[in-house]
Design an enzyme around this catalytic site. Structure first.
Site, mmCIF file in Angstrom:
data_model
loop_
_atom_site.group_PDB
_atom_site.id
_atom_site.type_symbol
_atom_site.label_atom_id
_atom_site.label_comp_id
_atom_site.label_asym_id
_atom_site.label_seq_id
_atom_site.Cartn_x
_atom_site.Cartn_y
_atom_site.Cartn_z
ATOM 1 N N HIS A 266 0.840 -1.205 0.000
ATOM 2 C CA HIS A 266 0.000 0.000 0.000
ATOM 3 C C HIS A 266 0.878 1.259 0.000
ATOM 4 C CE1 HIS A 266 -3.662 2.334 1.221
ATOM 5 N NE2 HIS A 266 -2.748 3.125 1.751
ATOM 6 N N GLU A 267 1.828 1.311 0.905
ATOM 7 C CA GLU A 267 2.689 2.506 0.996
ATOM 8 C C GLU A 267 3.597 2.620 -0.233
ATOM 9 O OE1 GLU A 267 1.819 4.659 3.058
ATOM 10 O OE2 GLU A 267 0.557 3.365 4.289
ATOM 11 N N HIS A 270 1.774 4.625 -2.752
ATOM 12 C CA HIS A 270 1.919 6.068 -2.484
ATOM 13 C C HIS A 270 3.304 6.546 -2.933
ATOM 14 C CE1 HIS A 270 -1.777 6.883 -0.273
ATOM 15 N NE2 HIS A 270 -1.549 5.928 0.595
ATOM 16 N N GLU A 296 -4.637 7.987 -2.738
ATOM 17 C CA GLU A 296 -5.135 6.726 -2.210
ATOM 18 C C GLU A 296 -5.400 5.736 -3.353
ATOM 19 O OE1 GLU A 296 -4.742 6.625 0.909
ATOM 20 O OE2 GLU A 296 -5.499 4.590 1.094
HETATM 21 ZN ZN ZN Z 1 -2.996 5.215 1.994
#
Ligand code: ZN
Length: 507
Positions: A266-267, A270, A296
């Site tokens: 997830h990171e 980003h 996101e």
């Molecule tokens: Zn996030």
């Protein structure tokens, strides 16, 4: 371009870069605080961060900066496209910062700091009453903040616009109305089936092995480790100091390798966004992601659409088994794919699966708007929370710790403007992935062979490189040819979970 215009532009950039440097220095202090700082540093660190942020705010609201923006803005026809974007974004930031008096900003952050401390204790003690007055104070302070941006249709509009430029309460509610019925119906149908046994995930894998596996995947996906690093923290995040230094963090559970893994992926999503912003925008207000929702979308595209797909694991699962034979040697790929995607009636948002996740978001959004508009009294929040959980997700928390005290958001900042970005991100992730497939249909097979370059480069070209030079709606329309809409996301969920559960989930 005349020489004077050129000089004024470089004076503007110098000021903007100075503000950025102060904020980046603050971000380094904040990253350190969340990763390596000994507890003893807390008091001085809070003061140091406040000092930096005060100086940055002074410089960001300096009247001289406003004069430069006026002067250059009056000659915008002579600017290049990118300089015109810079002036547009710098003007938006300047006006937002100047509408709110410095003493109000200080009062609001003091209020949020107290409320955060009270929430930490209240959550540990499961004592909502201990934090209720702080929540009331935050509703007042949120009202006062929004009022600086009047006129607006809904009190939460200025807060939503700050995170997701161009969106309003009305638009968010319309998006939610489009997806809620399908999600509620899917949860009901799926959870009537016998639950999948998740015990195959509960195997011990050491922290360092988990870290190494996550980092190898991040590296393969395209996270540039010459310009990044991974550290351990409590609540994972990604932070940018410059184009050359974009860091991610993750958390660990000894007995569930997927927790650290999916946080890392997830990171990484980003971080790919931040590392992909065009170099020449670095240090200026254009040099970062364009909105919370678009950010996101990048995290969720990599975490869920890619990272929880069968193709992704058909490549990585043999590697996982090879590295951790004791933990996964006896579990088949099919069983593993099933449990990492299992749908459950869950109490905790951050543990929720793809089908229930947005229901957690929507009820928070509804509740915060109800509180801000005075339809829901703070004293009645715990009960309202339980009622919504039962109605939408079909499960009721037995205490407030797993209920209205579980998330930090309402207690650590303004009362609105944050939760909607998660769902916007989910919806947009599917829309972007579809657009990428239209242009490059081979992406799923590339992913199944451990090759992520095609997808990543498409995202870089269509989304990442623009930074804030394009507002969110322009990025979405340019990349997908459409405005934000939910149909591709609903189709994605229907396809994936119908197949996984052997059902025909209705439209
Ligand atoms: Zn996030």
């Amino acid at each position: 371009m005349s020489q004077t215009l050129e000089q004024q532009l470089s004076a503007l950039k110098e000021r903007l870069i100075e503000v950025n440097d102060l904020r980046s220095a603050g971000a380094v202090l904040s990253w350190d605080q969340s990763t390596h700082m000994p507890r003893g540093g807390a008091e001085a660190r809070a003061r140091q961060r406040a000092t930096l942020s005060r100086i940055a705010h002074q410089k960001a609201t300096d009247a001289e900066l406003g004069h430069l923006l006026d002067w250059i803005g009056a000659r915008s026809a002579d600017l290049s496209e990118i300089d015109a974007a810079l002036v547009r974004v710098a003007r938006r930031d300047f006006e937002k910062a100047n509408k709110v008096p410095a003493d109000f900003v200080a009062r609001a952050s003091a209020c949020h700091a107290q409320s955060y401390a009270a929430w930490s204790r209240a959550r540990a003690d499961d004592d909502f009453g201990a934090v209720a007055d702080h929540l009331r104070a935050n509703i007042d302070i949120t009202h006062a903040y929004a009022t600086y941006f009047a006129p607006f249709e809904n009190i939460a509009d200025p807060l939503i616009d700050a995170a997701d430029e161009g969106m309003t309460v009305r638009q968010v509610q319309a998006l939610f109305r489009e997806i809620r019925p399908a999600l509620v119906a899917s949860v009901k149908v799926i959870t009537e089936l016998p639950p999948l046994d998740a015990s195959c995930l509960k195997k011990a894998v050491s922290e360092s092995d988990q870290l190494a596996f996550g980092l190898d995947v991040a590296d393969r996906v395209g996270y540039d480790l010459e310009r990044g690093r991974l550290d351990k923290t409590l609540h994972p995040f990604c932070t940018r100091f410059s184009a050359g230094d974009v860091r991610i963090t993750t958390r660990f559970r000894e007995d569930d390798v997927t927790d650290a893994f999916f946080s890392t992926v997830h990171e990484t999503g980003h971080a790919l966004y931040e590392q992909g912003v065009a170099r020449e925008l670095d240090g200026t207000p254009l040099g970062r992601g364009t909105s919370s929702g678009v950010h996101e979308s990048q995290a969720r595209l990599w975490e869920n659409i890619v990272g929880r797909s069968r193709g992704f694991w058909s490549y990585w699962y043999p590697e996982l088994q090879k590295r951790f034979p004791a933990a996964f040697g006896d579990t088949s790929l099919d069983a593993f794919y099933g449990v990492i995607n299992r749908v459950e009636r869950s109490l905790i948002r951050t543990d929720a699966d793809e089908v229930t996740y947005n229901l957690h978001i929507m009820m928070r959004f509804d509740l915060e708007i109800d509180m801000l508009e005075g339809r829901l009294d703070v004293a009645d929040l715990p009960e309202a929370w339980r009622a919504k959980m039962v109605e939408d997700i079909g499960v009721e928390p037995t205490d407030d710790r797993d209920g209205c005290l579980q998330d930090v958001h309402w207690y650590s900042g303004y009362m609105a403007g944050r939760f909607q970005s998660y769902t916007i991100g989910n919806v947009l992730a599917a829309q972007l992935y579809n657009a990428a497939l239209r242009e490059r249909p081979g992406i799923p097979s590339e992913i199944a062979h451990g090759d992520f370059d095609g997808l990543r480069e498409w995202l870089r070209r269509e989304v990442h490189m623009h930074g804030r030079a394009l507002p969110p709606n322009a990025v979405i329309e340019k990349a997908t040819g459409e405005a934000l809409h939910a149909a591709p996301y609903l189709a994605y969920l229907r396809g994936k979970f119908s197949e996984l559960y052997g059902l025909d989930l209705a439209e």
